[in-house]
Design a protein around this motif. Structure first.
Motif, PDB file in Angstrom:
ATOM      1  N   ILE A  25       0.837  -1.202   0.000  1.00  0.00           N
ATOM      2  CA  ILE A  25       0.000   0.000   0.000  1.00  0.00           C
ATOM      3  C   ILE A  25       0.870   1.249   0.000  1.00  0.00           C
ATOM      4  O   ILE A  25       0.607   2.214  -0.717  1.00  0.00           O
ATOM      5  CB  ILE A  25      -0.969  -0.012   1.199  1.00  0.00           C
ATOM      6  CG1 ILE A  25      -1.992  -1.139   1.039  1.00  0.00           C
ATOM      7  CG2 ILE A  25      -1.660   1.329   1.376  1.00  0.00           C
ATOM      8  CD1 ILE A  25      -2.820  -1.410   2.274  1.00  0.00           C
TER       9      ILE A  25
ATOM     10  N   PRO B 138      -5.411   0.047  -2.408  1.00  0.00           N
ATOM     11  CA  PRO B 138      -6.168  -0.454  -1.249  1.00  0.00           C
ATOM     12  C   PRO B 138      -7.514  -1.031  -1.679  1.00  0.00           C
ATOM     13  O   PRO B 138      -8.185  -0.491  -2.554  1.00  0.00           O
ATOM     14  CB  PRO B 138      -6.351   0.790  -0.384  1.00  0.00           C
ATOM     15  CG  PRO B 138      -5.231   1.684  -0.772  1.00  0.00           C
ATOM     16  CD  PRO B 138      -4.987   1.432  -2.223  1.00  0.00           C
TER      17      PRO B 138
ATOM     18  N   PRO C 120      -0.761   3.112   6.168  1.00  0.00           N
ATOM     19  CA  PRO C 120      -0.846   1.849   5.424  1.00  0.00           C
ATOM     20  C   PRO C 120      -1.129   0.628   6.294  1.00  0.00           C
ATOM     21  O   PRO C 120      -1.870  -0.266   5.888  1.00  0.00           O
ATOM     22  CB  PRO C 120       0.522   1.734   4.752  1.00  0.00           C
ATOM     23  CG  PRO C 120       1.011   3.137   4.639  1.00  0.00           C
ATOM     24  CD  PRO C 120       0.468   3.835   5.848  1.00  0.00           C
TER      25      PRO C 120
END
Length: 95
Positions: A37, A54, A63
Motif C-alpha cells: 500500500i 487499497p 498503510p
C-alpha cells in the motif's frame, strides 16, 4: 468533531485473530500488505501502476491501518504454507 472509538485499535484484535491462526501470521500478513500500500501511494504521481491499490474504503491514512481493515473485511487472506514433508520430497533428488 473526532469520532469516539471504544478501543485503541479498529478493527479489534479479536476480529483480526479470527481471520488467521496465529499472531505471527497476522503481523507478517499486515506488514507485507502495508508495504504494498505504501508503494502504491508512493508511485501515484508516476503513473506506474505496479502496485495493487487499497481494497477497502478507509478514513485511515496509515498503510498498516488500511492493511488491518483489509484483513478484517476478508479482502486479504493468508495462503496456507506447504507441509514440510511435501517440500522435503520435492527437494530430494530422484534416485
Amino acid at each position: 468533531m473526532a469520532q469516539v472509538h471504544d478501543s485503541m485499535m479498529t478493527p479489534r484484535i479479536e476480529d483480526l485473530m479470527s481471520k488467521v491462526d496465529s499472531k505471527f501470521k497476522l503481523v507478517t500478513l499486515a506488514a507485507l500488505r502495508a508495504r504494498q500500500i505504501n508503494s502504491y501511494f508512493g508511485q501515484l504521481g508516476e503513473g506506474l501502476g505496479a502496485s495493487i491499490p487499497p481494497q477497502v474504503t478507509s478514513v485511515a491514512r496509515k498503510p498498516l491501518s488500511i492493511a488491518f481493515e483489509e484483513i478484517a473485511a476478508d479482502k486479504i487472506t493468508a495462503e496456507p504454507l506447504p507441509d514440510e514433508t511435501e517440500a522435503d520430497t520435492e527437494a530430494a533428488p530422484a534416485e
